[in-house]
Design a protein around this motif. Sequence first.
Motif, PDB file in Angstrom:
ATOM      1  N   HIS A  79       0.635  -1.254   0.074  1.00 23.72           N
ATOM      2  CA  HIS A  79      -0.022  -0.081  -0.030  1.00 23.72           C
ATOM      3  C   HIS A  79       0.955   1.419   0.129  1.00 23.72           C
ATOM      4  O   HIS A  79       0.906   2.036   0.861  1.00 23.72           O
ATOM      5  CB  HIS A  79      -1.047   0.095   1.071  1.00 23.72           C
ATOM      6  N   SER A  80       1.552   1.556  -1.128  1.00 24.66           N
ATOM      7  CA  SER A  80       2.350   2.616  -1.348  1.00 24.66           C
ATOM      8  C   SER A  80       1.391   3.624  -2.118  1.00 24.66           C
ATOM      9  O   SER A  80       0.536   3.416  -2.777  1.00 24.66           O
ATOM     10  CB  SER A  80       3.703   2.275  -1.928  1.00 24.66           C
ATOM     11  N   SER A  81       1.991   4.874  -2.310  1.00 22.51           N
ATOM     12  CA  SER A  81       1.445   6.002  -2.877  1.00 22.51           C
ATOM     13  C   SER A  81       1.247   5.528  -4.561  1.00 22.51           C
ATOM     14  O   SER A  81       0.243   5.724  -5.294  1.00 22.51           O
ATOM     15  CB  SER A  81       1.865   7.364  -2.713  1.00 22.51           C
ATOM     16  N   GLU A  82       2.370   5.054  -4.789  1.00 23.51           N
ATOM     17  CA  GLU A  82       2.443   4.735  -6.305  1.00 23.51           C
ATOM     18  C   GLU A  82       1.593   3.693  -6.687  1.00 23.51           C
ATOM     19  O   GLU A  82       0.962   3.982  -7.619  1.00 23.51           O
ATOM     20  CB  GLU A  82       3.882   4.399  -6.713  1.00 23.51           C
ATOM     21  N   ASN A  83       1.476   2.621  -5.892  1.00 20.89           N
ATOM     22  CA  ASN A  83       0.619   1.698  -6.106  1.00 20.89           C
ATOM     23  C   ASN A  83      -0.958   2.245  -6.202  1.00 20.89           C
ATOM     24  O   ASN A  83      -1.693   1.618  -6.990  1.00 20.89           O
ATOM     25  CB  ASN A  83       0.729   0.500  -5.127  1.00 20.89           C
TER      26      ASN A  83
END
Length: 180
Positions: free
Chosen positions: A17-21
């Motif tokens: 759950h990263s910003s990019e994903n």
Amino acid sequence: SKKNLLDYVYKSNYYEHSSENIWLLLKVYSDIEGQKYEQGIYTAVVSAKIEPLMSQIEEDIESFVNRCVLEDDNIMESADSVTMLLNNENISDDTKLKLIDHNATIFEDVLSVESVEYKNILFEESKIHPTLANIDYFLEYNGLSALDNRIIKFINSHSRQYLDVIKEKNIIEEAKRIMK
């Protein structure tokens, strides 16, 4: 195909759950305009209303806030989104305090914020529009019949706006009532 693989990874929650994903999933699975929300990832997720993304984020909301919402360039979450996070029992007090400090959004009012502590912090941090109605509400929910140091500091830091409002709306009588 790549789309089938992405579907599998997304629906099975096999991604970080990263910003990019999160932005990639929003781009592929929703029709929101990313530029409109680029400094408000949680606001984008809430606006997109897509499942299972919402549920996946809610399952680990503390981590999501710390990893994505509190990123340096993510400073313009909507007041509604910040309120949802402040009212979320699965987010620690420490993270909520960081959220208030980090986010640049100014609230119209704090009626929807459940915690008196967080309402007061929003006032103390000048994260609320300076209106007489907000001062009145502050006095009401704190059980005060007169101004205290917190609200005096708030008024003083916004004195120009209050003078403009009073001149514009001719509400001197209302101001006198509140300041008794």
